[in-house]
Design a protein around this motif. Structure first.
Motif, PDB file in Angstrom:
ATOM      1  N   MET A 114       0.843  -1.197   0.000  1.00 54.96           N
ATOM      2  CA  MET A 114       0.000   0.000   0.000  1.00 54.96           C
ATOM      3  C   MET A 114       0.881   1.252   0.000  1.00 54.96           C
ATOM      4  O   MET A 114       1.723   1.427   0.878  1.00 54.96           O
ATOM      5  N   LYS A 115       0.673   2.117  -0.978  1.00 59.59           N
ATOM      6  CA  LYS A 115       1.518   3.312  -1.043  1.00 59.59           C
ATOM      7  C   LYS A 115       0.968   4.424  -0.144  1.00 59.59           C
ATOM      8  O   LYS A 115      -0.230   4.475   0.132  1.00 59.59           O
ATOM      9  N   GLU A 131      -2.074  10.824   3.884  1.00 60.71           N
ATOM     10  CA  GLU A 131      -1.112  10.801   4.993  1.00 60.71           C
ATOM     11  C   GLU A 131      -0.320  12.097   5.033  1.00 60.71           C
ATOM     12  O   GLU A 131       0.245  12.457   6.063  1.00 60.71           O
ATOM     13  N   CYS A 132      -0.244  12.748   3.870  1.00 61.51           N
ATOM     14  CA  CYS A 132       0.553  13.981   3.801  1.00 61.51           C
ATOM     15  C   CYS A 132      -0.118  14.962   2.839  1.00 61.51           C
ATOM     16  O   CYS A 132      -0.558  14.576   1.755  1.00 61.51           O
ATOM     17  N   LEU A 151       5.167   6.414  -2.969  1.00 62.83           N
ATOM     18  CA  LEU A 151       4.164   7.470  -2.773  1.00 62.83           C
ATOM     19  C   LEU A 151       3.125   7.476  -3.886  1.00 62.83           C
ATOM     20  O   LEU A 151       3.447   7.273  -5.051  1.00 62.83           O
ATOM     21  N   ASP A 152       1.880   7.730  -3.486  1.00 70.62           N
ATOM     22  CA  ASP A 152       0.789   7.857  -4.452  1.00 70.62           C
ATOM     23  C   ASP A 152       0.370   9.332  -4.441  1.00 70.62           C
ATOM     24  O   ASP A 152      -0.297   9.782  -3.513  1.00 70.62           O
TER      25      ASP A 152
END
Lengths: 358, 158
Positions: free
Chosen positions: B1-2, B50-51, B29-30
């Motif tokens: 899972m990215k 997440e960011c 990263l996605d």
């Protein structure tokens, strides 16, 4: 007052519609003939169409007055004072149309619109450019014809950039929209800039960079956007413009490895080796071992290496001059380009390593 | 899972090779991109990340409230600082300073998930950033192709 018969009303209404359609149609026709599409878009956006609206209203009122005075269908038509007033109304209508044409040519010619946009852009102060006005300048630049029309916009953008950079409060990050407008003016798909326009654009970017350096801001965001724009323009110029245009981007006063590399690669691909050699030479002069130029120099050399015997000979000469850039540096550069998705260059570097250091 | 990352930046497409390349090649990263305050807010309320990396000089997009805020600031992105006001709206929705009040606040979003990447010198915006309790800020600079990746990694470390 005429007798209010059905015939009178029908004639009254028919004549009124005809005159109104004529008045509005004439206005539309004159507007379309005298004002080019791009200027019309900008003028509308700024709600400057009020003069035509007033004049159209005058024509409309004149039409109603005209019909009222002549009373079509009424036996009294043709009386001397009515004929005189009818003629006067028609004269007023025609006069209004002439006035309308004069107002159009005065307010909606390109230099006048560009000048108004310039004033609007700076009305809130130099540091706070009115972005919609700059966007409209970009629009006119994009849609204007190559040559004088684009040059008018470029000249105005240059004046704006000068004003902003001359301001004591200039912080080095106010010119993004102006630089973008220069780029859009030149790279328009529909109306690409002429060679002279490109050279003017390069001069504007060079001035932005020079004036930032003069103010000890050579690494500010405006220099970064100017260099990115210069790279896009120069790469485009390699494919479509003369050598002189591309050389004008070599003289920006400040060059970055990625710009020289991009021009070099595009020139190699386009088989314009004079330009490619110029880019290689500039990269070579700037390169010192292990600085940021290393992967770009290695990449361009490798692309030369892969482009026929003469190009390979030139790459070989450069390799002998650059003995400090060794096999490891080339291997690092291959990794660098691979990590940025430039697989063609990373493959070319690995092929060069295999040939040159078997 | 990215790891899911949102970058709200109007010049993102121009910077694709330059700043986005290293993020895609990182492999973990996605990255999603939106280019205005309106679109950014829509994305923040419809998805979870997440960011979130925000540019300060954002255009308003098509939401009337952001357009009004931009117009009140003289039609200028640098003066309007919509990126900061966007962060204020989602991170401090009840604060009296908040200019745009939201019907729906993304509850998953905390200051530790947010970073700024912009051209403003930090000293100019530090009081605002500190009030938001966001600890990651990076100024864009010439030839720093890893700037976006650095901001993302810094946020994820927090």
């Amino acid at each position: 007052m005429p007798s209010l018969t059905e015939g009178w009303a029908a004639a009254y209404f028919g004549a009124l519609v005809t005159v109104l359609v004529f008045a509005v149609g004439l206005q539309g026709l004159v507007y379309q003939v005298l004002v080019p599409d791009d200027l019309r878009v900008v003028v509308h956006r700024h709600r400057e169409g009020f003069t035509p609206t007033y004049i159209a209203s005058t024509i409309g009122l004149s039409a109603i007055l005209f019909i009222w005075l002549l009373h079509p269908g009424d036996q009294s038509v043709g009386g001397s004072w009515q004929s005189f007033l009818g003629a006067a109304v028609i004269t007023i209508s025609l006069g209004a149309t002439v006035l309308y044409c004069m107002a159009l040519t005065r307010r909606c010619n390109r230099p006048a619109v560009v000048d108004r946009l310039f004033r609007e852009a700076t009305q809130a102060g130099i540091r706070q450019l009115h972005e919609p006005a700059v966007a409209d300048l970009a629009y006119l630049g994009q849609h204007g014809a190559a040559g004088a029309e684009k040059d008018l916009v470029l000249h105005t953008l240059s004046k704006l950039a000068d004003l902003v950079q001359a301001d004591p409060a200039y912080a080095g990050s106010e010119l993004e929209d102006i630089v973008a407008a220069v780029t859009e003016t030149l790279l328009s798909d529909e109306h690409p800039g002429s060679d002279a326009n490109f050279i003017s654009g390069a001069a504007i970017l060079a001035k932005v960079i020079r004036q930032s350096a003069d103010r000890r801001m050579k690494d500010c965001p405006d220099v970064a956007v100017a260099l990115r724009s210069a790279t896009r323009l120069a790469v485009h110029a390699v494919r479509r413009q003369s050598d002189a245009v591309v050389f004008s981007f070599f003289n920006l006063g400040e060059q970055r490895s990625i710009m020289l590399y991009s021009i070099g690669i595009e020139s190699v691909d386009a088989k314009r080796f004079r330009l490619a050699m110029a880019a290689l030479s500039k990269l070579e002069s700037a390169a010192k071992p292990a600085n940021s130029y290393e992967p770009y120099l290695a990449g361009l050399l490798a692309r030369f290496w892969a482009s026929g015997e003469s190009a390979r000979n030139e790459a070989g000469k450069a390799l002998r001059r650059l003995s400090a850039i060794d096999r490891d540096a080339f291997a690092r550069s291959a990794e660098y380009h691979q990590s940025r998705g430039d697989f063609e260059t990373s493959d070319a570097i690995r092929a060069l390593i295999a040939d040159h250091w078997p | 899972m990215k790891t899911r990352v949102l970058w709200i930046e109007d010049a993102a497409l121009l910077d694709l090779n330059y700043l986005v390349g290293p993020v895609f090649f990182d492999g973990t990263l996605d990255l999603s991109i939106t280019m205005s305050a309106t679109e950014g807010l829509r994305k923040l309320t419809s998805d979870e990340f997440e960011c979130v990396v925000i540019d300060i000089r954002l255009p308003p997009g098509d939401d009337r409230r952001w357009i009004d805020l931009y117009n009140e600031s003289g039609h200028n992105k640098a003066a309007a600082q919509l990126g900061l006001w966007l962060a204020q709206s989602v991170l401090r929705p009840r604060d009296e300073k908040t200019k745009i009040r939201l019907d729906e606040v993304p509850r998953w979003l905390s200051p530790s998930r947010v970073g700024f990447l912009s051209v403003e010198p930090l000293r100019e915006v530090k009081p605002f950033i500190d009030a938001l309790q966001v600890s990651t800020y990076k100024e864009k600079s010439i030839d720093d192709g890893d700037a976006l990746l650095d901001v993302i990694k810094s946020v994820l470390r927090h």
